[in-house]
Structures are given as C-alpha cells and as structure tokens.
Design a protein around this motif. Structure first.
Motif, PDB file in Angstrom:
ATOM      1  N   ASP A 191      -2.337 -12.615   4.152  1.00 39.72           N
ATOM      2  CA  ASP A 191      -3.687 -12.048   4.093  1.00 39.72           C
ATOM      3  C   ASP A 191      -4.158 -11.874   5.535  1.00 39.72           C
ATOM      4  OD1 ASP A 191      -6.400 -11.602   3.926  1.00 39.72           O
ATOM      5  OD2 ASP A 191      -6.673 -12.913   2.188  1.00 39.72           O
ATOM      6  N   ILE A 192      -4.345 -10.630   5.961  1.00 39.77           N
ATOM      7  CA  ILE A 192      -4.618 -10.422   7.395  1.00 39.77           C
ATOM      8  C   ILE A 192      -5.992 -10.922   7.837  1.00 39.77           C
ATOM      9  CG2 ILE A 192      -2.986  -8.531   7.897  1.00 39.77           C
ATOM     10  CD1 ILE A 192      -5.522  -6.718   7.929  1.00 39.77           C
ATOM     11  N   THR A 252      -4.570   9.116  11.298  1.00 41.37           N
ATOM     12  CA  THR A 252      -3.997   9.996  10.297  1.00 41.37           C
ATOM     13  C   THR A 252      -5.065  10.450   9.306  1.00 41.37           C
ATOM     14  OG1 THR A 252      -2.120  10.190   8.775  1.00 41.37           O
ATOM     15  CG2 THR A 252      -3.255   8.081   8.789  1.00 41.37           C
ATOM     16  N   THR A 266      -9.371   0.635   2.191  1.00 40.59           N
ATOM     17  CA  THR A 266      -9.392   2.108   2.199  1.00 40.59           C
ATOM     18  C   THR A 266     -10.299   2.720   1.119  1.00 40.59           C
ATOM     19  OG1 THR A 266      -7.406   2.156   0.816  1.00 40.59           O
ATOM     20  CG2 THR A 266      -7.068   2.330   3.194  1.00 40.59           C
ATOM     21  N   LYS A 275      -0.343  -8.580   0.587  1.00 38.45           N
ATOM     22  CA  LYS A 275      -1.590  -9.336   0.767  1.00 38.45           C
ATOM     23  C   LYS A 275      -1.432 -10.804   0.347  1.00 38.45           C
ATOM     24  CE  LYS A 275      -6.280  -8.579  -0.948  1.00 38.45           C
ATOM     25  NZ  LYS A 275      -6.991  -7.513  -1.682  1.00 38.45           N
ATOM     26  N   TYR A 330     -16.674   2.682   6.239  1.00 35.01           N
ATOM     27  CA  TYR A 330     -15.216   2.727   6.439  1.00 35.01           C
ATOM     28  C   TYR A 330     -14.896   3.302   7.817  1.00 35.01           C
ATOM     29  CZ  TYR A 330     -10.428   4.514   6.124  1.00 35.01           C
ATOM     30  OH  TYR A 330      -9.106   4.821   6.390  1.00 35.01           O
ATOM     31  N   GLY A 348       0.835  -1.203   0.000  1.00 36.44           N
ATOM     32  CA  GLY A 348       0.000   0.000   0.000  1.00 36.44           C
ATOM     33  C   GLY A 348       0.871   1.254   0.000  1.00 36.44           C
ATOM     34  N   GLN A 349       0.235   2.404   0.052  1.00 38.09           N
ATOM     35  CA  GLN A 349       0.987   3.671   0.046  1.00 38.09           C
ATOM     36  C   GLN A 349       1.992   3.707   1.196  1.00 38.09           C
ATOM     37  OE1 GLN A 349      -1.206   7.402  -0.944  1.00 38.09           O
ATOM     38  NE2 GLN A 349      -2.954   6.345  -0.062  1.00 38.09           N
ATOM     39  N   LEU A 350       1.476   3.477   2.397  1.00 42.52           N
ATOM     40  CA  LEU A 350       2.326   3.572   3.582  1.00 42.52           C
ATOM     41  C   LEU A 350       3.350   2.440   3.619  1.00 42.52           C
ATOM     42  CD1 LEU A 350       2.844   5.086   6.207  1.00 42.52           C
ATOM     43  CD2 LEU A 350       1.004   3.764   7.271  1.00 42.52           C
ATOM     44  N   VAL A 355      -4.042  10.841   3.262  1.00 41.73           N
ATOM     45  CA  VAL A 355      -2.703  10.303   2.958  1.00 41.73           C
ATOM     46  C   VAL A 355      -2.334  10.502   1.482  1.00 41.73           C
ATOM     47  CG1 VAL A 355      -1.290   8.202   2.930  1.00 41.73           C
ATOM     48  CG2 VAL A 355      -2.847   8.626   4.841  1.00 41.73           C
ATOM     49  N   LYS A 373     -13.115   1.294  10.967  1.00 40.90           N
ATOM     50  CA  LYS A 373     -11.823   1.691  11.543  1.00 40.90           C
ATOM     51  C   LYS A 373     -11.975   1.908  13.050  1.00 40.90           C
ATOM     52  CE  LYS A 373      -8.405   2.267   9.628  1.00 40.90           C
ATOM     53  NZ  LYS A 373      -7.351   1.282   9.235  1.00 40.90           N
TER      54      LYS A 373
HETATM   55  N1  LIG Z   1      -5.401   6.688   2.423  1.00 36.31           N
HETATM   56  C1  LIG Z   1      -5.853   7.634   3.237  1.00 36.31           C
HETATM   57  O1  LIG Z   1      -6.164   8.761   2.834  1.00 36.31           O
HETATM   58  C2  LIG Z   1      -5.962   7.367   4.710  1.00 36.31           C
HETATM   59  C3  LIG Z   1      -6.512   8.353   5.564  1.00 36.31           C
HETATM   60  C4  LIG Z   1      -6.604   8.093   6.924  1.00 36.31           C
HETATM   61  C5  LIG Z   1      -6.151   6.890   7.432  1.00 36.31           C
HETATM   62  N2  LIG Z   1      -5.627   5.955   6.603  1.00 36.31           N
HETATM   63  C6  LIG Z   1      -5.163   4.683   7.179  1.00 36.31           C
HETATM   64  O2  LIG Z   1      -3.756   4.603   6.987  1.00 36.31           O
HETATM   65  C7  LIG Z   1      -3.361   3.228   6.811  1.00 36.31           C
HETATM   66  C8  LIG Z   1      -2.533   3.087   5.544  1.00 36.31           C
HETATM   67  O3  LIG Z   1      -3.327   3.485   4.446  1.00 36.31           O
HETATM   68  P1  LIG Z   1      -2.799   3.484   2.954  1.00 36.31           P
HETATM   69  O4  LIG Z   1      -3.199   4.794   2.377  1.00 36.31           O
HETATM   70  O5  LIG Z   1      -1.370   3.059   2.897  1.00 36.31           O
HETATM   71  O6  LIG Z   1      -3.746   2.357   2.336  1.00 36.31           O
HETATM   72  P2  LIG Z   1      -3.598   1.602   0.954  1.00 36.31           P
HETATM   73  O7  LIG Z   1      -2.678   2.317   0.047  1.00 36.31           O
HETATM   74  O8  LIG Z   1      -4.994   1.306   0.496  1.00 36.31           O
HETATM   75  O9  LIG Z   1      -2.892   0.248   1.381  1.00 36.31           O
HETATM   76  C9  LIG Z   1      -3.553  -0.765   2.061  1.00 36.31           C
HETATM   77  C10 LIG Z   1      -2.862  -2.049   1.695  1.00 36.31           C
HETATM   78  O10 LIG Z   1      -3.512  -3.101   2.413  1.00 36.31           O
HETATM   79  C11 LIG Z   1      -3.615  -4.187   1.528  1.00 36.31           C
HETATM   80  N3  LIG Z   1      -4.658  -5.108   1.939  1.00 36.31           N
HETATM   81  C12 LIG Z   1      -5.986  -5.053   1.716  1.00 36.31           C
HETATM   82  N4  LIG Z   1      -6.581  -6.143   2.210  1.00 36.31           N
HETATM   83  C13 LIG Z   1      -5.606  -6.898   2.764  1.00 36.31           C
HETATM   84  C14 LIG Z   1      -5.590  -8.157   3.403  1.00 36.31           C
HETATM   85  N5  LIG Z   1      -6.707  -8.854   3.591  1.00 36.31           N
HETATM   86  N6  LIG Z   1      -4.405  -8.641   3.828  1.00 36.31           N
HETATM   87  C15 LIG Z   1      -3.268  -7.953   3.641  1.00 36.31           C
HETATM   88  N7  LIG Z   1      -3.215  -6.767   3.011  1.00 36.31           N
HETATM   89  C16 LIG Z   1      -4.380  -6.242   2.582  1.00 36.31           C
HETATM   90  C17 LIG Z   1      -3.949  -3.556   0.183  1.00 36.31           C
HETATM   91  O11 LIG Z   1      -3.730  -4.461  -0.868  1.00 36.31           O
HETATM   92  P3  LIG Z   1      -4.643  -4.398  -2.180  1.00 36.31           P
HETATM   93  O12 LIG Z   1      -4.484  -2.991  -2.700  1.00 36.31           O
HETATM   94  O13 LIG Z   1      -4.065  -5.454  -3.041  1.00 36.31           O
HETATM   95  O14 LIG Z   1      -6.048  -4.672  -1.724  1.00 36.31           O
HETATM   96  C18 LIG Z   1      -2.967  -2.401   0.177  1.00 36.31           C
HETATM   97  O15 LIG Z   1      -1.707  -2.796  -0.309  1.00 36.31           O
HETATM   98  C19 LIG Z   1      -4.670   2.437   6.802  1.00 36.31           C
HETATM   99  O16 LIG Z   1      -4.908   1.921   8.080  1.00 36.31           O
HETATM  100  C20 LIG Z   1      -5.735   3.472   6.476  1.00 36.31           C
HETATM  101  O17 LIG Z   1      -7.011   3.127   6.975  1.00 36.31           O
HETATM  102  C21 LIG Z   1      -5.506   6.176   5.258  1.00 36.31           C
END
Ligand SMILES: NC(=O)c1ccc[n+]([C@@H]2O[C@H](COP(=O)([O-])OP(=O)(O)OC[C@H]3O[C@@H](n4cnc5c(N)ncnc54)[C@H](OP(=O)(O)O)[C@@H]3O)[C@@H](O)[C@H]2O)c1
Length: 302
Positions: free
Chosen positions: A45-46, A157, A71, A41, A134, A18-20, A160, A138
């Motif tokens: 797979d969590i 946060t 997300t 993933k 969502y 993912g992004q982070l 992002v 969370k």
């Molecule tokens: N993005 C935002 O604007 C934002 C804002 C506030 C808080 N957050 C929080 O910050 C954290 C990081 O967010 P992010 O932006 O990095 O999210 P992201 O880019 O959507 O990354 C999430 C990752 O989790 C993976 N994933 C999904 N289902 C999974 C599973 N069952 N097992 C293992 N991996 C799985 C996704 O894989 P696939 O893509 O292959 O499904 C993706 O690589 C998250 O907790 C999010 O809720 C994000």
C-alpha cells in the motif's frame, strides 16, 4: 543490443493490478534481461511507508515503476483526502524510501495538469493550470518528486485505454452492445494512450539507458507520452463501433451537454517530440492503439 550475459535489471512495479500495471505483467516475459517483481495494493500500500520500505528492501532493485494512483477523477471531488494521500503524499514516501538507494523511479502523471488551450500540441514546459482535485493532486505529486534529489522520470499521459480495468473503450463496447444510439463528447481534443504501448515505451527507455548509459542524463526529466494523432472521444467511439461491428449510432455532443463533477480539459493534445527525440521511440498512431486494444479485449474473452 543488450547482451544476455549482463546482470538482469531488477524492476519493482507498484500498483500492479491497475490498467498499466497489468500491461507490464503482460509484456514482462518479452524483456528477458529484466526481472520483475509486482506488488498490488494488498502487498504494498503506497500510503504506508513500512509497506514501500519492505517492498524496496526485498530485492536489489534498479528501477521502481509506480503505477499506483487514485484515478477516479469525478469521485476525487468528494474523496479529497484519499486522492491526495495516494497521488501526492505517497510521493513523499517514495522520496523518503528511495533517497538512500540508487533506485531510479518512473512515475506517471496526467494531461489534466496542463488544462490550457493553445491550438498547438502541448509541450512539457508549457503553462500548467490543473483544475479539480485529481489534477491538482497529480501536479502536487510531480512537484514533490521534481524537488527531491532522487532520479525520477515522469511521464505525463492521457486517456488511458487497456483490455484491463475500466476505461472509455470498454464502456463503449458495453454500451454499443446494449444500446441503439449513444451521445459522446466531440469538443475535447487529445489522443488515447494504449497502456500496452506506454508500458512498452517505458521498457524501451530502460533498455536504451542500459545500452547507452549516457542516456541516463536525460532520465531525470518530464516527458509527454500518448498515441499519435488528434481526435475527440466521439471519433474514438465511432472507430470502436466500426471495428467491433456494433450497430450503435454515435451522436456528437458538447461538454456542456455532458456535465461531470470534475472539469475536463478541452485541449489534451500532447507533443511527443521530446520523448521521441531523446529515446528514439516510435509511438503508434491512435488508430492502431484502438485496434490493438480491441484485439486484446477479444483475446481476453476467448
Ligand atoms: N486512466 C487514465 O485515463 C489516465 C490518464 C492520465 C494519466 N493517468 C495516470 O497513469 C497512471 C496509471 O493509471 P491507470 O489507468 O493504470 O490507473 P488504474 O487502472 O486506476 O490503476 C491504479 C492502480 O493503483 C492501485 N492503488 C490505488 N491505491 C493504492 C495504494 N494506496 N497502494 C497501492 N496501489 C494502489 C489501484 O488499486 P485499486 O483499484 O484496488 O484501488 C489500481 O490497481 C496513473 O498515475 C494515472 O494517474 C491515467
């Protein structure tokens, strides 16, 4: 200072694509006294307890950083089960698997759980009113972790951005290159979080707890983290166009004029006072965040 003679701190990163997660991959080499193991993933797979248990057992980990999440905020309104499985029920799995270990968990949550307006930066203890699937998933995930007896640091946060994945900054770059004018919401206030800055903040916190183990007392808690300053999406879009020299006019519109399946909070201004005080963190301003992220996008393209 952390001595090079110390045993390396072993860190497991879930959701590593993912992004982070990808930002952790980028900065990992800068933290020589830490050794990282990344699981995407496919490799973990969590929502499968056996996968998580296997990953955890594969090394003698000190920390688990959970970047895995569902997300897709708007899609979640329809994919309710999937969203809860990943954001909420997986927290039960993490608790089950970690409860017999000494591994410390770092987990991420969202500004969406507050959904409240005060006109002041939102503090961690302020009221919560998550709207939408969502946000609720969370919040429920947080509750499971908080009620457990595993050591867990939760970072809430907002907004992002990263050179990886899909996000507002990358959408603006695409639209800015394609269109002469776009309309962007100008009545939701908050700040972006450059995932690189967040990843750095997390590793600085781990570093602080290694240098001074008494800081571990503050570990089992919840903190806000976002870049400094207060802006709207419109302000960010304007800066992206200016910095990138894109001749695309940005017009301000209201949330009402841009309806989405999931409701967004109009006040996502997070107080970072607690995390800055506790861990002596310096958090860059949102303007620097956007600039740094644009630079990373540019470097990825060359
Ligand atoms: N993005 C935002 O604007 C934002 C804002 C506030 C808080 N957050 C929080 O910050 C954290 C990081 O967010 P992010 O932006 O990095 O999210 P992201 O880019 O959507 O990354 C999430 C990752 O989790 C993976 N994933 C999904 N289902 C999974 C599973 N069952 N097992 C293992 N991996 C799985 C996704 O894989 P696939 O893509 O292959 O499904 C993706 O690589 C998250 O907790 C999010 O809720 C994000």
């Amino acid at each position: 200072m952390v001595s090079g003679k110390l045993k390396k701190i072993k860190i497991c990163v879930l959701g590593a694509n993912g992004q982070l997660g990808q930002e952790f991959r980028c900065i990992a080499p800068e933290f020589e006294f830490m050794s990282f193991h990344f699981y995407d993933k496919k490799s973990c797979d969590i929502i499968k307890k056996s996968d998580v248990a296997k990953a955890i057992a594969s090394h003698d980990f000190d920390y688990l950083i959970n970047c895995a999440a569902y997300t897709a905020v708007d899609r979640a309104e329809k994919e309710v089960e999937q969203c809860y499985a990943i954001n909420t029920q997986a927290c039960n799995i993490l608790v089950d698997v970690l409860s017999d270990t000494k591994i410390k968990l770092i987990h991420f949550s969202s500004d969406y759980i507050y959904h409240t307006y005060s006109g002041f930066p939102i503090r961690e203890e302020d009221s919560k009113s998550p709207k939408g699937i969502y946000a609720k998933s969370k919040y429920d995930g947080e509750m499971i972790l908080r009620k457990s007896n595993i050591p867990v640091l939760i970072l809430r946060t907002s907004w992002v951005i990263s050179s990886f994945g899909n996000n507002f900054l990358k959408t603006m770059l695409r639209l800015g290159a394609e269109k002469n004018a776009i309309s962007v919401v100008n009545d939701q206030f908050g700040a972006p979080t450059y995932a690189r800055h967040l990843a750095n903040g997390v590793l600085d916190i781990i570093t602080a707890t290694i240098s001074d183990p008494s800081r571990l007392d503050s570990f089992n808690d919840t903190y806000n983290f976002a870049n400094e300053g207060i802006v709207t999406w419109y302000d960010i879009a304007k800066q992206i166009m200016n910095e990138s020299k894109l001749e695309c006019k940005v017009n301000p519109i209201s949330t009402e004029e841009y309806p989405t399946p999931a409701r967004r909070p109009n006040w996502s201004v997070l107080s970072k006072h607690k995390i800055k005080e506790t861990y002596s963190l310096e958090i860059p301003h949102w303007y620097i965040a956007v600039k740094d992220c644009l630079l990373a996008v540019k470097m990825d393209q060359t």
